[in-house]
Motif scaffolding. Structure first.
Motif, PDB file in Angstrom:
ATOM      1  N   ALA B  56      -9.180   4.848  -7.873  1.00  0.00           N
ATOM      2  CA  ALA B  56      -9.391   4.336  -6.520  1.00  0.00           C
ATOM      3  C   ALA B  56      -9.552   5.515  -5.574  1.00  0.00           C
ATOM      4  CB  ALA B  56      -8.241   3.431  -6.111  1.00  0.00           C
ATOM      5  N   VAL B  57     -10.289   6.526  -6.036  1.00  0.00           N
ATOM      6  CA  VAL B  57     -10.512   7.711  -5.201  1.00  0.00           C
ATOM      7  C   VAL B  57     -11.258   7.282  -3.941  1.00  0.00           C
ATOM      8  CG1 VAL B  57     -11.749   9.907  -5.072  1.00  0.00           C
ATOM      9  CG2 VAL B  57     -10.461   9.314  -7.149  1.00  0.00           C
ATOM     10  N   GLY B  58     -10.713   7.652  -2.801  1.00  0.00           N
ATOM     11  CA  GLY B  58     -11.292   7.230  -1.525  1.00  0.00           C
ATOM     12  C   GLY B  58     -10.574   6.047  -0.916  1.00  0.00           C
ATOM     13  N   GLN B  59      -9.727   5.386  -1.714  1.00  0.00           N
ATOM     14  CA  GLN B  59      -9.016   4.193  -1.242  1.00  0.00           C
ATOM     15  C   GLN B  59      -7.519   4.461  -1.045  1.00  0.00           C
ATOM     16  OE1 GLN B  59     -11.666   1.704  -4.428  1.00  0.00           O
ATOM     17  NE2 GLN B  59      -9.835   0.656  -3.708  1.00  0.00           N
ATOM     18  N   GLU B  60      -7.169   5.716  -0.834  1.00  0.00           N
ATOM     19  CA  GLU B  60      -5.747   6.042  -0.735  1.00  0.00           C
ATOM     20  C   GLU B  60      -5.098   5.477   0.532  1.00  0.00           C
ATOM     21  OE1 GLU B  60      -8.216   8.161  -1.315  1.00  0.00           O
ATOM     22  OE2 GLU B  60      -7.821   9.172  -3.218  1.00  0.00           O
ATOM     23  N   ALA B  61      -5.908   5.280   1.575  1.00  0.00           N
ATOM     24  CA  ALA B  61      -5.326   4.890   2.867  1.00  0.00           C
ATOM     25  C   ALA B  61      -4.676   3.495   2.838  1.00  0.00           C
ATOM     26  CB  ALA B  61      -6.379   4.984   3.962  1.00  0.00           C
ATOM     27  N   PRO B  62      -5.338   2.471   2.268  1.00  0.00           N
ATOM     28  CA  PRO B  62      -4.656   1.167   2.233  1.00  0.00           C
ATOM     29  C   PRO B  62      -3.373   1.208   1.406  1.00  0.00           C
ATOM     30  CG  PRO B  62      -6.988   0.920   1.713  1.00  0.00           C
ATOM     31  CD  PRO B  62      -6.716   2.388   1.787  1.00  0.00           C
ATOM     32  N   ALA B  63      -3.380   1.987   0.318  1.00  0.00           N
ATOM     33  CA  ALA B  63      -2.176   2.072  -0.515  1.00  0.00           C
ATOM     34  C   ALA B  63      -1.017   2.650   0.289  1.00  0.00           C
ATOM     35  CB  ALA B  63      -2.461   2.926  -1.752  1.00  0.00           C
ATOM     36  N   VAL B  64      -1.262   3.796   0.902  1.00  0.00           N
ATOM     37  CA  VAL B  64      -0.189   4.468   1.645  1.00  0.00           C
ATOM     38  C   VAL B  64       0.149   3.688   2.914  1.00  0.00           C
ATOM     39  CG1 VAL B  64       0.355   6.556   2.962  1.00  0.00           C
ATOM     40  CG2 VAL B  64      -0.657   6.739   0.674  1.00  0.00           C
ATOM     41  N   GLY B  65      -0.859   3.199   3.585  1.00  0.00           N
ATOM     42  CA  GLY B  65      -0.625   2.505   4.846  1.00  0.00           C
ATOM     43  C   GLY B  65       0.152   1.219   4.683  1.00  0.00           C
ATOM     44  N   VAL B  66      -0.163   0.442   3.656  1.00  0.00           N
ATOM     45  CA  VAL B  66       0.526  -0.846   3.464  1.00  0.00           C
ATOM     46  C   VAL B  66       1.892  -0.636   2.811  1.00  0.00           C
ATOM     47  CG1 VAL B  66       0.499  -3.057   2.264  1.00  0.00           C
ATOM     48  CG2 VAL B  66      -1.596  -2.202   3.352  1.00  0.00           C
ATOM     49  N   VAL B  67       1.933   0.137   1.733  1.00  0.00           N
ATOM     50  CA  VAL B  67       3.198   0.257   0.997  1.00  0.00           C
ATOM     51  C   VAL B  67       4.279   0.883   1.877  1.00  0.00           C
ATOM     52  CG1 VAL B  67       4.318   1.289  -1.014  1.00  0.00           C
ATOM     53  CG2 VAL B  67       2.060   0.235  -1.251  1.00  0.00           C
ATOM     54  N   SER B  68       3.881   1.800   2.751  1.00  0.00           N
ATOM     55  CA  SER B  68       4.883   2.413   3.637  1.00  0.00           C
ATOM     56  C   SER B  68       5.403   1.428   4.674  1.00  0.00           C
ATOM     57  CB  SER B  68       4.272   3.631   4.346  1.00  0.00           C
ATOM     58  OG  SER B  68       3.166   3.226   5.136  1.00  0.00           O
ATOM     59  N   ALA B  69       4.734   0.302   4.830  1.00  0.00           N
ATOM     60  CA  ALA B  69       5.209  -0.718   5.771  1.00  0.00           C
ATOM     61  C   ALA B  69       6.130  -1.728   5.098  1.00  0.00           C
ATOM     62  CB  ALA B  69       4.013  -1.440   6.398  1.00  0.00           C
ATOM     63  N   LEU B  70       6.332  -1.582   3.791  1.00  0.00           N
ATOM     64  CA  LEU B  70       7.196  -2.516   3.053  1.00  0.00           C
ATOM     65  C   LEU B  70       8.632  -2.020   3.057  1.00  0.00           C
ATOM     66  CD1 LEU B  70       4.909  -3.128  -0.076  1.00  0.00           C
ATOM     67  CD2 LEU B  70       5.094  -4.552   1.986  1.00  0.00           C
ATOM     68  N   THR B  71       9.559  -2.944   2.833  1.00  0.00           N
ATOM     69  CA  THR B  71      10.958  -2.566   2.659  1.00  0.00           C
ATOM     70  C   THR B  71      11.300  -2.625   1.170  1.00  0.00           C
ATOM     71  OG1 THR B  71      11.840  -4.802   2.748  1.00  0.00           O
ATOM     72  CG2 THR B  71      11.469  -3.704   4.856  1.00  0.00           C
ATOM     73  N   ALA B  72      12.492  -2.168   0.839  1.00  0.00           N
ATOM     74  CA  ALA B  72      12.906  -2.125  -0.571  1.00  0.00           C
ATOM     75  C   ALA B  72      12.976  -3.522  -1.185  1.00  0.00           C
ATOM     76  CB  ALA B  72      14.261  -1.436  -0.685  1.00  0.00           C
TER      77      ALA B  72
END
Lengths: 323, 334
Positions: B56-72
């Motif tokens: 998913a080269v080039g698609q790192e932003a949705p991964a980091v942006g969404v997952v960092s908004a999640l809680t444990a």
């Protein structure tokens, strides 16, 4: 003992297991509409109607099972499982393994099939062997109300996905069910009739066919043993081999078509592990390689009948392998 | 820039955001780690040491942006391009590489490979390589959150290809009817295996379908992790407040082919150049440098840290043994 139908036995098992375990719930097409007693006792959160969308019903069950619930889903008719094949086979059946055992999928899939209602091939297709061939799944197809109740209870408690196929023709058949019916273990066949001359192996409605044939054969002095597999995977290999070791003759009878059916597995098992016991070739009596017709006489012709079982056994009694 | 489309105006209300806003430098480092991980995989495959893989080269932003908004407490279901989601969640790149290489110390003991990695300890329930499989199971995970009165929501990552599957419709419909706490994240990367989205969809995007199913939605620049993060936090707040699902469409681009190795001969060169110019990593890095939040020395330190992490991960995966033959038939049944 209480007398109840297969349909009532399924509901009784559901009610007992839902009382015992708050994580058990049931959903599917018309579940809350048809099983009013369950809805009243357990409420709308645990007894749910769904859209007519088998794929998402089965997927929802798999996802719920992986994360703490024990869902039972009613997909109505076995051919509808085609819409849910991915979720049942690729997800529920494989993901425990692919996750290295991190997740488990304790869920039960209910579906009806078989001749008796004239509904034709898109509602009637005995496709149980497809699932026997799929890893990670267990399959039961009982023949009596007591077994439906006991095996449903076990299926719900099992930590694997279990498919419970209900023969349409048996749905309203009454039978004795013990009040305190315990869960019946998966993988245990039931010996329905003891005999010494020939083993008839069957499951679902053709167990009754075999019992009728056995009565007719008894009048001819032929003593048939009837084994009801009940569970197709795990398969009670020991019960089959033990019986064939005694009788030396085997006829497998089922409504599903012959090619790669459960009968093929039973025949191969006996060929591999009990060849020396055989005094005659193994025979299979099955439905044809054809879609199930709606027309009543054709639908009946699809299913092995008692006289065909009698004739098959009689042919075996003559066909003695040379010593 | 985030445009919200909603069948329910109440969803537009501002809501308290949780957790804290994303640290952009940390986001950059995480995206760089994801990129380095996938480049390591491509390299290992080129040298015959790992199976081919979907990146998913080039698609790192949705991964980091969404997952960092999640809680444990939140759970994740994802698809065959899941490395970013796993690494953003804190997965050990060594155990991930070991999994891809079929080694015993992989998250799934080597039985998954790259295409089905799950990690219960991280709340990653599923990587589905059946396109749309994650959509089919997400409703059940949402149902268990509700029935078991668990606090978490479900984040379900899928692509524009999965949005063409019937399960997309079925999943959103059921989630809306049953009020399931699911954040549907469509990473619209413009490609469906070897076919461009414009060949398979008349609509210009995915989010427009949500309103018809009674699901609120938003569209966000999927090459900007900070914008994605803000949109995800707003969406999650709406899910928690309304107990209804939400669809977030991140417009992004798959910069490499479907399955490595892939020469991308079928890709329009001008389009590729356009999207390379929007690569989320240099884009964020340039912005941070411009804003004085990142020096060249900082960037070099991050690069060195990422390189060291991947070298250690590769060494760990290399050293991990293959599973014994006895593992062939374990974990089929409970």
């Amino acid at each position: 003992m209480t007398t109840m139908t297969v349909n009532d036995a399924i509901s009784a098992a559901l009610a007992e297991e839902m009382r015992r375990d708050p994580t058990v719930l049931i959903f599917g097409e018309g579940v809350a509409t048809k099983r009013r007693d369950l809805l009243e006792e357990f409420g709308a959160a645990r007894v749910r109607n769904t859209p007519l969308a088998e794929g998402i019903i089965a997927g929802t069950a798999a996802g719920a099972a992986a994360t703490g619930l024990r869902p039972v889903i009613d997909l109505l008719f076995a051919p509808f499982l085609c819409y849910a094949m991915d979720e049942i086979v690729n997800s529920a059946g494989k993901l425990r393994y692919l996750s290295g055992g991190q997740f488990q999928f304790p869920m039960v899939v209910l579906a009806m099939t078989g001749a008796g209602w004239g509904v034709g091939a898109q509602h009637n297709h005995n496709n149980e062997s497809w699932f026997v061939h799929s890893p990670g799944l267990k399959i039961v197809m009982p023949s009596t109300p007591a077994d439906f109740k006991g095996l449903m209870k076990t299926a719900i408690r099992d930590d694997n996905p279990v498919l419970v196929f209900a023969d349409i023709a048996l749905g309203y058949t009454p039978g004795e069910v013990p009040e305190d019916a315990e869960a019946i273990p998966l993988g245990k066949a039931a010996l329905r009739r003891e005999g010494t001359d020939v083993t008839l192996v069957s499951y679902a409605k053709t167990v009754g066919t075999c019992l009728q044939a056995a009565d007719a054969l008894a009048a001819d002095g032929i003593d048939a043993e009837v084994i009801d597999l009940r569970s197709l995977k795990p398969l009670d290999e020991a019960a089959i081999l033990r019986s064939v070791a005694k009788t030396g003759r085997l006829v497998v009878v089922h409504e599903a078509s012959r090619l790669c059916g459960v009968g093929a597995e039973v025949a191969a098992l006996v060929a591999e592990k009990a060849f020396a016991s055989l005094r005659a070739p193994v025979l299979r009596l099955t439905g044809p390689d054809a879609p199930a017709p709606a027309s009543f006489p054709l639908e009946q012709a699809f299913v092995p009948q008692p006289d065909a079982v009698v004739a098959a056994v009689q042919s075996l009694m003559l066909d003695v392998v040379a010593a | 820039m985030t445009a919200f489309l909603s069948p329910d105006p109440a969803v537009l209300d501002p809501a308290p955001l949780d957790p804290a806003p994303l640290d952009p430098v940390a986001a950059l480092e995480r995206m760089m780690l994801i990129r380095a991980y996938e480049e390591t995989l491509i390299d290992l495959h080129g040298r015959g040491r790992a199976a081919g893989t979907c990146t998913a080269v080039g698609q790192e932003a949705p991964a980091v942006g969404v997952v960092s908004a999640l809680t444990a407490d939140d759970l994740i279901l994802t698809n065959h391009r899941s490395a970013g989601h796993l690494l953003a969640r804190g997965a050990d790149p060594g155990r991930m590489l070991a999994e891809v290489m079929g080694k015993r110390d992989g998250y799934c003991g080597g039985k998954s490979g790259s295409l089905h990695i799950s990690a219960k300890e991280l709340g990653v329930v599923l990587t589905s390589t059946i396109v749309g499989g994650e959509l089919a199971l997400a409703t059940g995970v949402g149902l268990s959150r509700t029935m078991l009165k668990q606090p978490g929501i479900v984040a379900c990552f899928f692509g524009d290809g999965a949005a063409c599957e019937g399960r997309f419709h079925e999943s959103l419909n059921l989630a809306a009817v049953w009020n399931l706490p699911i954040l549907y994240v469509c990473e619209n990367n413009q490609w469906q295996a070897f076919v461009h989205r414009q060949e398979t969809m008349a609509a210009d995007g995915i989010a427009g379908q949500a309103a018809a199913l009674g699901v609120a939605s938003a569209v966000v620049d999927g090459n900007d992790p900070l914008a994605v993060h803000d949109a995800a936090r707003t969406a999650i707040a709406a899910i928690r407040r309304t107990a209804k699902p939400f669809l977030l469409e991140a417009k992004t681009y798959r910069l490499r082919g479907h399955f490595e190795p892939d020469d991308q001969s079928y890709v329009d060169k001008a389009e590729l150049v356009h999207w390379r110019g929007r690569d989320p990593i240099p884009r964020l890095r340039d912005r941070l440098e411009r804003d004085g939040r990142l020096t060249a020395a900082d960037a070099a330190r991050i690069e060195a840290r990422v390189r060291a992490t991947m070298e250690a991960a590769t060494a760990f995966a290399d050293a991990s043994p293959y599973p014994g033959a006895d593992a062939l038939t374990t974990d089929v049944y409970a």
